[in-house]
Design a protein around this motif. Structure first.
Motif, PDB file in Angstrom:
ATOM      1  N   VAL A   1       5.863   9.111   4.928  1.00  0.00           N
ATOM      2  CA  VAL A   1       4.726   8.451   5.582  1.00  0.00           C
ATOM      3  C   VAL A   1       5.214   7.230   6.358  1.00  0.00           C
ATOM      4  O   VAL A   1       4.814   6.999   7.507  1.00  0.00           O
ATOM      5  CB  VAL A   1       3.667   8.024   4.544  1.00  0.00           C
TER       6      VAL A   1
ATOM      7  N   TRP B   1       4.940   6.578  10.422  1.00  0.00           N
ATOM      8  CA  TRP B   1       4.346   5.382  11.018  1.00  0.00           C
ATOM      9  C   TRP B   1       5.364   4.642  11.881  1.00  0.00           C
ATOM     10  O   TRP B   1       5.010   4.074  12.912  1.00  0.00           O
ATOM     11  CB  TRP B   1       3.833   4.453   9.927  1.00  0.00           C
TER      12      TRP B   1
ATOM     13  N   ALA C   1       0.832  -1.207   0.000  1.00  0.00           N
ATOM     14  CA  ALA C   1       0.000   0.000   0.000  1.00  0.00           C
ATOM     15  C   ALA C   1       0.865   1.255   0.000  1.00  0.00           C
ATOM     16  O   ALA C   1       0.594   2.218  -0.739  1.00  0.00           O
ATOM     17  CB  ALA C   1      -0.932  -0.010   1.208  1.00  0.00           C
ATOM     18  N   LEU C   2       1.913   1.257   0.797  1.00  0.00           N
ATOM     19  CA  LEU C   2       2.786   2.427   0.858  1.00  0.00           C
ATOM     20  C   LEU C   2       3.551   2.635  -0.450  1.00  0.00           C
ATOM     21  O   LEU C   2       3.769   3.773  -0.873  1.00  0.00           O
ATOM     22  CB  LEU C   2       3.760   2.285   2.027  1.00  0.00           C
ATOM     23  N   GLU C   3       3.956   1.563  -1.080  1.00  0.00           N
ATOM     24  CA  GLU C   3       4.661   1.695  -2.358  1.00  0.00           C
ATOM     25  C   GLU C   3       3.748   2.287  -3.438  1.00  0.00           C
ATOM     26  O   GLU C   3       4.224   2.899  -4.397  1.00  0.00           O
ATOM     27  CB  GLU C   3       5.187   0.330  -2.817  1.00  0.00           C
ATOM     28  N   ASN C   4       2.444   2.107  -3.273  1.00  0.00           N
ATOM     29  CA  ASN C   4       1.482   2.601  -4.261  1.00  0.00           C
ATOM     30  C   ASN C   4       0.590   3.700  -3.681  1.00  0.00           C
ATOM     31  O   ASN C   4      -0.525   3.919  -4.152  1.00  0.00           O
ATOM     32  CB  ASN C   4       0.614   1.437  -4.755  1.00  0.00           C
ATOM     33  N   TRP C   5       1.097   4.390  -2.684  1.00  0.00           N
ATOM     34  CA  TRP C   5       0.319   5.346  -1.901  1.00  0.00           C
ATOM     35  C   TRP C   5      -0.359   6.412  -2.758  1.00  0.00           C
ATOM     36  O   TRP C   5      -1.512   6.794  -2.519  1.00  0.00           O
ATOM     37  CB  TRP C   5       1.239   6.006  -0.884  1.00  0.00           C
TER      38      TRP C   5
ATOM     39  N   THR D   1       6.754   8.249  -0.623  1.00  0.00           N
ATOM     40  CA  THR D   1       6.043   7.668   0.514  1.00  0.00           C
ATOM     41  C   THR D   1       6.936   7.473   1.728  1.00  0.00           C
ATOM     42  O   THR D   1       6.446   7.193   2.817  1.00  0.00           O
ATOM     43  CB  THR D   1       5.442   6.301   0.116  1.00  0.00           C
TER      44      THR D   1
ATOM     45  N   ARG E   1      -6.253   4.370   2.223  1.00  0.00           N
ATOM     46  CA  ARG E   1      -5.115   4.793   3.042  1.00  0.00           C
ATOM     47  C   ARG E   1      -5.436   4.625   4.527  1.00  0.00           C
ATOM     48  O   ARG E   1      -4.592   4.186   5.317  1.00  0.00           O
ATOM     49  CB  ARG E   1      -4.767   6.249   2.744  1.00  0.00           C
TER      50      ARG E   1
ATOM     51  N   LEU F   1      -3.804   5.489  -4.133  1.00  0.00           N
ATOM     52  CA  LEU F   1      -4.852   5.002  -3.240  1.00  0.00           C
ATOM     53  C   LEU F   1      -5.805   6.118  -2.821  1.00  0.00           C
ATOM     54  O   LEU F   1      -5.367   7.222  -2.481  1.00  0.00           O
ATOM     55  CB  LEU F   1      -4.231   4.385  -1.981  1.00  0.00           C
TER      56      LEU F   1
ATOM     57  N   ALA G   1      -5.133   0.979   5.464  1.00  0.00           N
ATOM     58  CA  ALA G   1      -3.741   0.541   5.594  1.00  0.00           C
ATOM     59  C   ALA G   1      -3.138   1.018   6.913  1.00  0.00           C
ATOM     60  O   ALA G   1      -2.456   0.254   7.609  1.00  0.00           O
ATOM     61  CB  ALA G   1      -2.923   1.058   4.415  1.00  0.00           C
ATOM     62  N   GLU G   2      -3.396   2.266   7.274  1.00  0.00           N
ATOM     63  CA  GLU G   2      -2.840   2.768   8.532  1.00  0.00           C
ATOM     64  C   GLU G   2      -3.491   2.082   9.731  1.00  0.00           C
ATOM     65  O   GLU G   2      -2.821   1.796  10.734  1.00  0.00           O
ATOM     66  CB  GLU G   2      -3.019   4.277   8.641  1.00  0.00           C
TER      67      GLU G   2
END
Length: 211
Positions: A179, A183, A132-136, A176, A144, A139, A147-148
């Motif tokens: 982000v 996290w 998800a982060l690689e394709n943030w 990303t 998002r 999204l 995912a978080e």
């Protein structure tokens, strides 16, 4: 033996035989990559068998278009047998990302579907969060948030936190990385500090009691 008892025993024996036969057929289907056929007749189908073959298609470092097409076909066969197959939905999203050098609407939909089915998946969460982060940038806000939320849940214990840390550290998308770092601080470093402080305070308290 009464006739009714004999009938029940016969029925129970027949059911056991059928159950054993079906289990055997499914084991054979799994070993054969998802399905057992005799001639044109499909006798048994197992979703995990399709998953196994699909994974083999994308396990190479640089899968070609034929590998990707076959992996998607097998993944969709797995979903047809078991619609809650989160790994198959994620594989479809992954394949979409490779084909399009980033997630298209179809890939986003597959990733979203995986979250709809299982919001927090302890087994797949590290991979899914990283993906998800690689394709943030592709999204929507709702995805998002999902995912978080999964990252937050994964960090609830030390084992999950270490897996989350590895997933966040592996993010390579420069857009990303901030982000992922946020996290990392919020869901890995800060909780670890709190736990460490709690352990130290407990140790001091125990020491005072002993003295």
């Amino acid at each position: 033996m009464k006739r009714s008892q004999a009938i029940r025993l016969t029925a129970a024996g027949a059911l056991a035989a059928v159950t054993f036969t079906l289990a055997l057929l499914h084991l054979i289907a799994l070993a054969m990559g998802g399905e057992l056929k005799v001639g044109g007749l499909r006798l048994a189908v197992v979703a995990s068998g399709y998953d196994r073959r699909a994974e083999q298609q994308v396990a190479t470092r640089n899968p070609d278009l034929a590998n990707l097409a076959e992996a998607e076909r097998l993944s969709r066969l797995a979903i047809a047998q078991f619609p809650y197959d989160t790994s198959a939905w994620l594989r479809i999203a992954y394949i979409d990302g490779i084909r399009n050098l980033g997630l298209s609407k179809a890939g986003v939909a597959a990733l979203s579907r995986s979250y709809d089915l299982v919001a927090v998946d302890p087994l797949l969460a590290p991979w899914r969060i990283h993906f998800a982060l690689e394709n943030w940038g592709n999204l929507p806000a709702a995805l998002r948030i999902s995912a978080e939320s999964e990252a937050r849940s994964l960090s609830a214990d030390g084992g999950g936190r270490s897996k989350l840390q590895a997933a966040l550290a592996a993010v390579s998308n420069p857009e990303t990385t901030p982000v992922a770092q946020k996290w990392l601080e919020r869901y890995v470093i800060s909780p670890s500090r709190v736990e460490q402080a709690a352990h130290e305070n407990a140790a001091k308290h125990d020491g005072l009691l002993k003295n």
